[in-house]
Scaffold this motif. Structure first.
Motif, short mmCIF file in Angstrom:
data_model
loop_
_atom_site.label_atom_id
_atom_site.label_comp_id
_atom_site.label_asym_id
_atom_site.label_seq_id
_atom_site.Cartn_x
_atom_site.Cartn_y
_atom_site.Cartn_z
N VAL A 78 7.09 3.43 0.49
CA VAL A 78 6.38 2.78 1.60
C VAL A 78 4.88 3.07 1.51
CG1 VAL A 78 6.11 2.71 4.12
CG2 VAL A 78 8.39 2.81 3.10
N GLY A 79 4.54 4.30 1.17
CA GLY A 79 3.14 4.69 1.05
C GLY A 79 2.41 3.97 -0.07
N ALA A 80 3.15 3.53 -1.06
CA ALA A 80 2.55 2.75 -2.15
C ALA A 80 2.48 1.26 -1.78
CB ALA A 80 3.35 2.92 -3.43
N LEU A 81 3.53 0.74 -1.21
CA LEU A 81 3.59 -0.70 -0.94
C LEU A 81 2.77 -1.15 0.27
CD1 LEU A 81 7.35 -1.45 -1.68
CD2 LEU A 81 5.36 -1.82 -3.15
N LEU A 82 2.75 -0.37 1.34
CA LEU A 82 2.07 -0.80 2.55
C LEU A 82 0.56 -0.99 2.35
CD1 LEU A 82 2.89 -1.63 5.38
CD2 LEU A 82 2.51 0.73 6.10
N PRO A 83 -0.15 -0.04 1.76
CA PRO A 83 -1.58 -0.30 1.54
C PRO A 83 -1.84 -1.47 0.60
CG PRO A 83 -1.09 2.03 1.23
CD PRO A 83 0.21 1.32 1.37
#
Length: 142
Positions: free
Chosen positions: A98-103
């Motif tokens: 999630v931390g990679a995809l959201l930004p």
């Protein structure tokens, strides 16, 4: 100690592992902020204005927006991931995704705004920095 004796876990190791998590979060947020502010300065030098039109008014996205949009999402996201990871260790891996995809997904907002080219490229790189820092920091915690 003989080979039949076992040692108990060191309270120093377990305590430092727990107290090390806030340090990782703080260092990750501070590091991302420094990198993003350097990118902002590079974008300014390249002719970026970091201004866009919002509801008919010209709005500046930097430096306040750079600071706010780096510190708050990354700080909150990493803190929540670390806290939930203490309860369910597998959550940290999910948080990395999630931390990679959201930004990276929020780059669309930058691309759809009417920033000049230098500002768009710089702001896009800032999103990539946040994604990379989130993944690396959570790996350190994991």
């Amino acid at each position: 100690m003989s080979t039949t004796e076992t040692s108990s876990p060191s309270p120093v190791l377990s305590r430092s592992w727990t107290t090390g998590r806030p340090v990782v979060v703080a260092a990750a947020v501070a590091g991302a902020l420094v990198v993003n502010l350097v990118l902002w300065l590079i974008g300014l030098a390249a002719g970026g204005s970091f201004e866009h039109t919002d509801a008919g008014a010209t709005v500046s996205a930097a430096p306040g927006g750079v600071i706010l949009m780096t510190v708050v999402p990354l700080g909150v996201g990493l803190t929540v991931a670390v806290l939930l990871g203490m309860w369910w260790p597998g959550f940290v891996r999910i948080a990395q995704v999630v931390g990679a995809l959201l930004p990276l997904a929020t780059i669309t907002g930058t691309l759809s705004a009417d920033f000049d080219t230098a500002s768009t490229v710089t702001l896009t790189l800032m999103h990539v920095v946040i994604a990379a820092v989130a993944v690396v920091a959570l790996e350190k915690v994991r």
